[in-house]
Write a protein that holds these residues in place. Sequence first.
Motif, PDB file in Angstrom:
ATOM      1  N   HIS A 118       1.150  -1.048  -0.412  1.00  0.00           N
ATOM      2  CA  HIS A 118      -0.104   0.194  -0.232  1.00  0.00           C
ATOM      3  C   HIS A 118       0.602   1.262  -0.005  1.00  0.00           C
ATOM      4  CE1 HIS A 118      -3.098   2.448   0.563  1.00  0.00           C
ATOM      5  NE2 HIS A 118      -3.247   3.085   1.533  1.00  0.00           N
ATOM      6  N   SER A 119       2.386   1.156   0.611  1.00  0.00           N
ATOM      7  CA  SER A 119       3.175   2.725   0.727  1.00  0.00           C
ATOM      8  C   SER A 119       3.417   2.132  -0.678  1.00  0.00           C
ATOM      9  CB  SER A 119       3.892   1.869   2.102  1.00  0.00           C
ATOM     10  OG  SER A 119       4.302   0.863   1.372  1.00  0.00           O
ATOM     11  N   GLU A 155       0.990   4.364  -3.151  1.00  0.00           N
ATOM     12  CA  GLU A 155       0.381   5.211  -3.023  1.00  0.00           C
ATOM     13  C   GLU A 155       1.886   6.293  -3.239  1.00  0.00           C
ATOM     14  OE1 GLU A 155       0.109   6.316   1.457  1.00  0.00           O
ATOM     15  OE2 GLU A 155      -1.954   6.010   1.393  1.00  0.00           O
ATOM     16  N   LEU A 156       2.966   5.931  -3.291  1.00  0.00           N
ATOM     17  CA  LEU A 156       4.177   6.719  -4.133  1.00  0.00           C
ATOM     18  C   LEU A 156       3.699   6.787  -5.170  1.00  0.00           C
ATOM     19  CD1 LEU A 156       7.456   8.262  -2.778  1.00  0.00           C
ATOM     20  CD2 LEU A 156       7.882   5.875  -3.117  1.00  0.00           C
ATOM     21  N   ILE A 199       1.515   6.722  -7.249  1.00  0.00           N
ATOM     22  CA  ILE A 199       0.053   7.326  -7.651  1.00  0.00           C
ATOM     23  C   ILE A 199       0.663   7.978  -7.452  1.00  0.00           C
ATOM     24  CG2 ILE A 199      -2.082   7.959  -7.382  1.00  0.00           C
ATOM     25  CD1 ILE A 199      -2.657   4.952  -6.987  1.00  0.00           C
ATOM     26  N   ARG A 200       1.557   9.259  -6.167  1.00  0.00           N
ATOM     27  CA  ARG A 200       1.940  10.505  -6.176  1.00  0.00           C
ATOM     28  C   ARG A 200       3.163  11.296  -6.964  1.00  0.00           C
ATOM     29  NH1 ARG A 200       3.721  11.547  -0.374  1.00  0.00           N
ATOM     30  NH2 ARG A 200       1.542  10.626  -0.165  1.00  0.00           N
ATOM     31  N   GLU A 205      -4.201   7.757 -10.920  1.00  0.00           N
ATOM     32  CA  GLU A 205      -5.517   8.444  -9.914  1.00  0.00           C
ATOM     33  C   GLU A 205      -6.470   7.426 -10.627  1.00  0.00           C
ATOM     34  OE1 GLU A 205      -6.825   9.644  -5.933  1.00  0.00           O
ATOM     35  OE2 GLU A 205      -4.916  10.697  -7.498  1.00  0.00           O
ATOM     36  N   TRP A 246      -6.504   4.129 -12.037  1.00  0.00           N
ATOM     37  CA  TRP A 246      -6.347   3.299 -11.437  1.00  0.00           C
ATOM     38  C   TRP A 246      -7.801   2.927 -10.680  1.00  0.00           C
ATOM     39  CZ3 TRP A 246      -3.627  -0.635  -9.361  1.00  0.00           C
ATOM     40  CH2 TRP A 246      -4.164  -1.014  -8.036  1.00  0.00           C
ATOM     41  N   ARG A 247      -8.728   4.029 -10.218  1.00  0.00           N
ATOM     42  CA  ARG A 247      -9.414   3.718 -10.356  1.00  0.00           C
ATOM     43  C   ARG A 247     -10.597   3.256 -10.877  1.00  0.00           C
ATOM     44  NH1 ARG A 247      -9.862   9.927  -6.862  1.00  0.00           N
ATOM     45  NH2 ARG A 247      -8.807   9.580  -5.074  1.00  0.00           N
ATOM     46  N   ARG A 296       8.019   5.146   2.787  1.00  0.00           N
ATOM     47  CA  ARG A 296       7.789   3.898   1.598  1.00  0.00           C
ATOM     48  C   ARG A 296       8.621   3.023   1.251  1.00  0.00           C
ATOM     49  NH1 ARG A 296       3.969   8.680   1.843  1.00  0.00           N
ATOM     50  NH2 ARG A 296       2.190   8.483   2.430  1.00  0.00           N
TER      51      ARG A 296
END
Length: 637
Positions: A182-183, A186-187, A189-190, A196, A199-200, A382
């Motif tokens: 998960h970390s 997030e990294l 996608i940032r 993003e 992905w959704r 991360r």
Amino acid sequence: GKFAQRGKAGERTPRTGIMPTKRDVESDRITKLAQETWARAEPKPHDPEVVKKIYEEELKGSGFSLSRIMTLEYSQYLEKYLWPNYDPATASSQHLMSLVCMVNEKFREQIPAWDAFEKRADVFPTFFESVAELLRSKEGSIRERAFLVRFFVNCFQSLENATVRSVCLPQVALPLWKHLSHSRLELEIRKAPHLEKRWRTMIKKQKKEGVDRSQSLFLPELLNQFFDELKAVPAEGKLDIEGRRYLERVLEFLIDLIAQLPTRRFFLALLLDRQLVVRCKLSSLSKRKDGRLFNQLLDLLLFYQNFEINEHTGQSLSRDEMLERHYGRMQLLQRHAYQLFQGDMREFSLSNIGAIENRDGLWAHLSQLSKEQLKSLLTKVRLVPSEEESSGDDTVWSDHETLLEVAVSAHERRISQLDAINALPLYPGENLLWDENVVPSLNYTGQDVLALPKLNLQYLTFHDYLLRNFNLFRLESTYEIRQDVEDVALRLRPRLSEHSGETVLTGWARMCLPLDDFSVVEVSKPNLGETKPAHVLAEATYSVEGIRDFRLKRDWEEFREHDILFLLSIKARYKVGEHPPHRQGKSKEDFCLQHIRGCEVVGMLDADGKILNKLDPTSAGLPRSGERRGGVNLHPP
């Protein structure tokens, strides 16, 4: 040598380990079986037992002998029997492995492999998925699994083929990120905000359809199997050669994946999330003497992992942009270190980045933290998964040395590609000349992995294209130099003297003379920003008295500026009268060589010790004796 002998029924029993001749192929039992089965004008109906028998007896039974595979390829086993009779519903594992072996052989022989699959292109995706499932199931021996990995290497190197591309690219698409922690997700996608929304949308679509496409991807399971095999390598003692070759083949596959932009874009994140390079560096295999090729492949993987490119836009990054990324990572680490451990890490957090960005500085400061503190810090930046996500990898993320290596490797300043090229030696040394992993001999069959960059239709950047060609041209020149050195070393015939035990030259070579004296006369200071001396001047003294050929003597007396010479250090291994066991040496010791250094001629020295200039009437000219001295500029290896 190995010879073919007649069998009881008048057949020629196959030769193993060598290339079959035309006579061997025509009289082989496989050829006779082909003429009776699939090479006829009207082929016999397909019999699955024939495929199983050929695989178990001729392929697996012979240890996947190259001569047996070549004979099957010569009989068009793939085009006329295996692929036309392939049924996804009933095909056995032997049928799949036979197809894989034949495709690999075509690539080894550099024959178009995918033409045979165009007749039933609609079945190819099912075949590809069956091979992937066979790899995931861990069925078969370690050698058979290495063949499967080699098949995928060939597939992902053929993305220009539409049929192959349609099944390969979905394996390295966005659903691969479902296997990230998960970390790390997030990294990533940032770093790429435009993904993003994609992905959704993908998550919603999969929930609506009730199908998780990420479960059909074989790369995450391949990495798990790779780590399992890596852990099984002992620190000392006997090493399973097939297991080592499997690990080397997987590294070759991973290098290919991150060396092409279409496959690098999403797969690189998974590679970084698993910390594969760090775990390989700390493994037992990397510390063994027989893990040299493994380490060379690991260096190549690390090079492409840190390549100066934006994975999502494909734009190459300048030196300033790479520095900006580096400073950003360092500042993030300092901020979190100050926030979590203000007392212990205050000096580190407030230090200038230039003072702590090297490996030793980072290791000295971060080693002050305990294992739990270091893990919490790396979780914040991360680099490692959280406690909840790492439950399956407790043994990996609970090791203090592994955590330290992860932190240091991610934040140390790396040398730029341009600086690395400028630091390369101009001339090859003895270690590179006889390194079969990068400079293979004529006996190379194409079955083993080489630590070489590949030329393909896909490159990361234009700089990557030029760099690969430069490295291959450099190694090709190295091979030619090695041939010349080997020829000279054999002609010199160095032997041990019976009386003194010293090395004496019992032969003679036209392009080589013994040195009477060699001395370094000047070592200059390094230029600004460099670590090596600007130049190293030396004088080489030799004699031309024994040379009767006038032209040859003139050649040795008229060296010009910028001519290239190689200095050889020879130490005999055989006594006078003894002969080496073979002429095809595989190492520098086989040719009685200790060291090799290249140098560039500055000029011949006259009788006064000055650079000879024939146009200068005041020059003293060459000495009247047979002694000659030449000034050379040495280059570091």
